[in-house]
Motif scaffolding. Structure first.
Motif: not given
Ligand SMILES: CC(C)(COP(=O)(O)OP(=O)(O)OC[C@H]1O[C@@H](n2cnc3c(N)ncnc32)[C@H](O)[C@@H]1OP(=O)(O)O)[C@@H](O)C(=O)NCCC(=O)NCCS
Length: 176
Positions: A13, A16-17, A20-21, A52, A54, A62, A64
């Motif tokens: 992870m 930037d994720d 969405q996480v 993650v 993805a 992208k 997630i």
């Protein structure tokens, strides 16, 4: 949606994720972690291993699909949180993500795993049992929202060979 070979990627992870996480966190848990907890796990914690699932499509932003956080404390892997986005559940992403995370922590020295799960969370319990987790205890009234019990589940011996056997069992049942 059935994950096709090449559609999914499992990777560490990144910051930037997190938007969405965090959406998945809110959609999955009645007692969600805060956004800042994830920032902490990624930036400050020496024991956290965060992964993650993805999409792999380079032409799109992208997406997630799920996340797992494991606390690696010496040889113990504690599953701290784990969820798949509601619209992508029951497609084999959960077991693939857990397997990926367990392989990674095994390579770092984990040889057993443990977790807590709500006693009524049959989906998760079924998945954990397929990995070989067994219930070793109960924490009464553990969850503050509804006073549900937590089951303590252990996977006593975990190594790359055993994980390969587990993977082949999941793949065989996927193709049935
Ligand atoms: C638990 C969770 C992560 C499973 O992810 P998933 O991608 O749907 O799981 P998979 O598709 O890989 O399923 C693997 C196995 O888990 C079990 N399982 C998953 N969803 C299930 C359901 N709705 N009912 C019964 N068993 C289920 C099954 O044994 C399944 O194998 P099968 O499809 O061959 O029957 C997902 O349901 C989730 O995010 N739940 C909300 C958050 C949560 O409860 N996290 C766990 C906290 S301890």
């Amino acid at each position: 949606m059935n994950p096709q070979p090449g559609f999914l990627t499992m990777r560490p992870m990144t910051l930037d994720d997190l938007p969405q996480v965090y959406r998945i966190e809110l959609d999955s848990f009645t007692l969600p972690w805060s956004f800042n907890s994830y920032v902490h796990e990624l930036t400050d914690s020496r024991v956290s291993r965060c992964f993650v699932a993805a999409t792999k499509d380079d032409n799109e932003r992208k997406k997630i699909l799920g996340m797992i956080v494991i606390f690696l404390i010496e040889d113990e892997a504690h599953v701290a949180t784990f969820a798949i986005a509601p619209q992508y559940r029951r497609n084999g992403i959960g077991w693939r993500l857990m397997l990926h995370a367990f392989k990674e922590v095994c390579r770092e020295g984990a040889d057993h795993a443990q977790l807590e799960v709500r006693a009524g969370n049959q989906s998760a319990i079924s998945l954990y049992e397929k990995f070989g987790f067994v219930t070793v205890g109960t924490r009464k009234n553990y969850y503050v929202d509804n006073h549900e019990d937590a089951l303590l589940m252990n996977l006593d011996s975990m190594n790359l060979e055993k994980l390969a056997v587990i993977e082949s069992r999941f793949l065989a049942s996927d193709s049935e």
